[in-house]
Scaffold this motif. Structure first.
Motif, PDB file in Angstrom:
ATOM      1  N   LYS A   2      31.407  30.785  33.319  1.00 20.45           N
ATOM      2  CA  LYS A   2      32.310  31.619  34.263  1.00 20.45           C
ATOM      3  C   LYS A   2      32.077  33.186  33.900  1.00 20.45           C
ATOM      4  CE  LYS A   2      35.814  28.281  35.148  1.00 20.45           C
ATOM      5  NZ  LYS A   2      37.354  28.028  35.306  1.00 20.45           N
ATOM      6  N   ALA A   3      32.452  34.228  34.408  1.00 16.91           N
ATOM      7  CA  ALA A   3      32.184  35.461  34.175  1.00 16.91           C
ATOM      8  C   ALA A   3      32.769  36.424  35.270  1.00 16.91           C
ATOM      9  CB  ALA A   3      30.573  35.987  33.848  1.00 16.91           C
ATOM     10  N   VAL A   4      33.045  37.740  35.054  1.00 19.26           N
ATOM     11  CA  VAL A   4      33.577  38.339  35.794  1.00 19.26           C
ATOM     12  C   VAL A   4      32.541  39.562  36.085  1.00 19.26           C
ATOM     13  CG1 VAL A   4      35.047  40.002  36.609  1.00 19.26           C
ATOM     14  CG2 VAL A   4      36.046  37.891  35.714  1.00 19.26           C
ATOM     15  N   GLY A   5      31.958  39.917  37.236  1.00 18.89           N
ATOM     16  CA  GLY A   5      31.168  41.146  37.239  1.00 18.89           C
ATOM     17  C   GLY A   5      31.372  41.954  38.569  1.00 18.89           C
ATOM     18  N   PHE A   6      30.336  43.022  38.607  1.00 18.45           N
ATOM     19  CA  PHE A   6      30.241  43.572  39.731  1.00 18.45           C
ATOM     20  C   PHE A   6      28.782  43.991  40.294  1.00 18.45           C
ATOM     21  CE2 PHE A   6      29.689  46.865  36.707  1.00 18.45           C
ATOM     22  CZ  PHE A   6      28.912  47.901  37.201  1.00 18.45           C
ATOM     23  N   ASP A   7      28.557  44.149  41.282  1.00 15.37           N
ATOM     24  CA  ASP A   7      27.010  44.164  41.767  1.00 15.37           C
ATOM     25  C   ASP A   7      26.951  45.593  42.361  1.00 15.37           C
ATOM     26  OD1 ASP A   7      28.523  43.880  44.243  1.00 15.37           O
ATOM     27  OD2 ASP A   7      27.150  42.408  45.103  1.00 15.37           O
ATOM     28  N   ARG A   8      27.885  46.685  42.575  1.00 14.38           N
ATOM     29  CA  ARG A   8      27.551  47.722  43.387  1.00 14.38           C
ATOM     30  C   ARG A   8      29.037  48.564  42.912  1.00 14.38           C
ATOM     31  NH1 ARG A   8      26.652  46.251  49.242  1.00 14.38           N
ATOM     32  NH2 ARG A   8      25.514  44.795  48.178  1.00 14.38           N
ATOM     33  N   PRO A   9      28.812  49.793  42.833  1.00 12.48           N
ATOM     34  CA  PRO A   9      30.358  50.629  42.719  1.00 12.48           C
ATOM     35  C   PRO A   9      31.110  50.531  43.976  1.00 12.48           C
ATOM     36  CG  PRO A   9      28.098  52.101  42.450  1.00 12.48           C
ATOM     37  CD  PRO A   9      27.842  50.731  42.880  1.00 12.48           C
ATOM     38  N   ARG A  10      32.246  50.069  43.542  1.00 13.08           N
ATOM     39  CA  ARG A  10      33.313  50.245  44.480  1.00 13.08           C
ATOM     40  C   ARG A  10      34.562  50.709  43.930  1.00 13.08           C
ATOM     41  NH1 ARG A  10      30.900  44.892  45.410  1.00 13.08           N
ATOM     42  NH2 ARG A  10      30.005  44.658  47.664  1.00 13.08           N
ATOM     43  N   ALA A  11      35.586  51.462  44.732  1.00 11.75           N
ATOM     44  CA  ALA A  11      36.961  51.594  44.410  1.00 11.75           C
ATOM     45  C   ALA A  11      37.805  50.211  44.102  1.00 11.75           C
ATOM     46  CB  ALA A  11      37.828  52.081  45.289  1.00 11.75           C
ATOM     47  N   ILE A  12      38.572  50.291  43.036  1.00 16.64           N
ATOM     48  CA  ILE A  12      39.276  49.245  42.506  1.00 16.64           C
ATOM     49  C   ILE A  12      40.095  48.358  43.298  1.00 16.64           C
ATOM     50  CG2 ILE A  12      41.272  50.438  41.488  1.00 16.64           C
ATOM     51  CD1 ILE A  12      39.402  47.460  40.007  1.00 16.64           C
ATOM     52  N   GLU A  13      40.374  49.192  44.592  1.00 23.15           N
ATOM     53  CA  GLU A  13      41.284  48.454  45.589  1.00 23.15           C
ATOM     54  C   GLU A  13      40.229  47.628  46.484  1.00 23.15           C
ATOM     55  OE1 GLU A  13      41.167  51.932  45.063  1.00 23.15           O
ATOM     56  OE2 GLU A  13      43.177  52.000  44.162  1.00 23.15           O
ATOM     57  N   ASP A  14      39.049  47.764  46.543  1.00 28.31           N
ATOM     58  CA  ASP A  14      38.042  46.987  47.180  1.00 28.31           C
ATOM     59  C   ASP A  14      38.200  45.511  46.801  1.00 28.31           C
ATOM     60  OD1 ASP A  14      35.482  45.567  48.043  1.00 28.31           O
ATOM     61  OD2 ASP A  14      35.082  47.600  48.901  1.00 28.31           O
ATOM     62  N   LEU A  15      38.158  44.667  47.723  1.00 33.04           N
ATOM     63  CA  LEU A  15      38.040  43.197  47.518  1.00 33.04           C
ATOM     64  C   LEU A  15      37.172  42.607  46.235  1.00 33.04           C
ATOM     65  CD1 LEU A  15      39.577  40.336  48.038  1.00 33.04           C
ATOM     66  CD2 LEU A  15      37.917  40.050  50.191  1.00 33.04           C
ATOM     67  N   HIS A  16      36.070  43.369  46.683  1.00 30.54           N
ATOM     68  CA  HIS A  16      34.871  43.022  45.755  1.00 30.54           C
ATOM     69  C   HIS A  16      34.480  43.655  44.684  1.00 30.54           C
ATOM     70  CE1 HIS A  16      34.334  39.702  48.600  1.00 30.54           C
ATOM     71  NE2 HIS A  16      34.213  40.823  49.711  1.00 30.54           N
ATOM     72  N   ALA A  17      35.371  44.804  44.213  1.00 35.87           N
ATOM     73  CA  ALA A  17      35.197  45.498  43.166  1.00 35.87           C
ATOM     74  C   ALA A  17      34.903  44.832  41.684  1.00 35.87           C
ATOM     75  CB  ALA A  17      36.508  46.393  42.788  1.00 35.87           C
ATOM     76  N   LEU A  18      35.580  43.719  41.578  1.00 32.07           N
ATOM     77  CA  LEU A  18      35.300  42.820  40.416  1.00 32.07           C
ATOM     78  C   LEU A  18      35.311  41.085  41.010  1.00 32.07           C
ATOM     79  CD1 LEU A  18      37.241  44.434  37.313  1.00 32.07           C
ATOM     80  CD2 LEU A  18      34.916  44.508  37.841  1.00 32.07           C
TER      81      LEU A  18
END
Length: 337
Positions: A2-18
């Motif tokens: 398991k891990a937590v990551g991001f694949d593109r820059p997004r505002a933290i309010e974005d559902l897919h930010a992390l």
């Protein structure tokens, strides 16, 4: 794993930010430790890197503070064995600690303090390294030469400020003045060892002079330096020094320091790992810091635990750090089944 990551820059309010993701467990290189991550803390650098485009497609795992247990070691590792409990801040160019397993160069790692649990330990590595390097490596201070001198910490209640106050007051023997904008923040700074607190909204020079102090020997800018620069240059004593850990928005006028022959320095904790220079120094600092913790000189700067390591809790931590109202460090621990 398991891990937590991001694949593109997004505002933290974005559902897919992390995002909660699954990755292959990494394989340790010759000098690597494979560490089972048990607790992490979140730093402003996490939020900044999250907002940068990725050089390659895929998921980037953040996390630059952790405590855990050594799972396996590379062929050339000599200082650690499986089962060792360790703490570290890692390297920016590698996958981070927001994962069940992480590979870290042994030179950046130390055995964690025996007197702290994993969560309490995870709050400290990055900020401790930052302040230790700032005072010793950048400003040339030591416990022998700094005793009795004054240090102004701008941003006293944050993660860097919290351990900065402790190290300066309790290990280096300095009189510490810390900025704090709220009563709660001021009380926290005093509990860390600050002799005085001032409200940064009133400026720096007049509040310091109101304490009967005409100037300070050193200044640690743990906030964006631009708003404080002119007053910092006015306050620093001749032959003193200013060190900052945050990027300036515009040019800083260093000419103001020339008449005083005052030193200015940048501190970036990731420099050693990024360039492969004197990496052993960070393991040594963390070993010394662990000893100070176990001796009762330093204490954890854990401000609040947010629950297990997952995307939802990490998003909460990022949001609060971006709001700029945290006291101490935000920590997450454990993995949900």
């Amino acid at each position: 794993m398991k891990a937590v990551g991001f694949d593109r820059p997004r505002a933290i309010e974005d559902l897919h930010a992390l995002q909660d993701i699954e990755l292959e467990t990494p394989v340790p290189g010759p000098r690597d430790l494979l560490i089972a991550v048990e607790a992490v803390s979140v730093n402003p650098v996490d939020t900044k890197v999250r907002q940068r485009p990725l050089a390659e497609p895929g998921f980037r795992v953040l996390g630059y503070d952790a405590a855990g247990r050594v799972q396996a070691v590379g062929d050339e590792v000599r200082g650690f064995k499986p089962g060792d409990r360790v703490w570290y801040a890692g390297a920016m160019q590698r996958q981070g600690s927001n994962a069940q397993f992480q590979c870290v160069d042994e030179r950046l790692v130390a055995h964690k303090p025996d007197s702290l649990g994993m969560q309490e330990a995870a709050a400290l590595p990055l900020t401790t390294l930052t302040v230790w390097e700032a005072l010793e490596d950048q400003l040339g201070l030591t416990p022998d030469t700094a005793k009795g001198k004054t240090l102004l910490v701008v941003g006293g209640a944050g993660g860097v400020g919290s351990i900065g106050i402790q190290l300066a007051a309790r290990h280096f023997g300095m009189t510490v003045i810390a900025t704090a904008g709220r009563d709660e923040s001021a009380r926290w700074c005093q509990s860390m060892g600050a002799a005085h607190t001032i409200d940064y909204r009133q400026g720096l020079v007049e509040p310091v002079k109101a304490l009967g102090i005409d100037g300070v020997d050193a200044i640690l800018l743990a906030q964006e330096p631009d708003p404080y620069w002119a007053e910092a240059c006015e306050l620093v004593k001749p032959l003193g020094g200013i060190v900052t850990i945050v990027d300036a928005r515009g040019p800083l006028d260093l000419n103001a320091l020339k008449p005083k022959s005052a030193r200015f320095a940048w501190e970036f904790m990731f420099t050693r790992a990024m360039f492969g220079v004197d990496m052993e120094r960070q393991g040594e600092i963390l070993s010394q810091a662990a000893k100070l913790v176990d001796e009762g000189v330093l204490q954890t700067t854990l401000g609040e635990s947010l629950g297990p390591i997952n995307a939802a809790n990490l998003k909460q931590a990022h949001r609060r750090i971006e709001d700029g109202q945290t006291i101490g460090k935000l920590v997450l621990a454990g993995w949900e089944e």
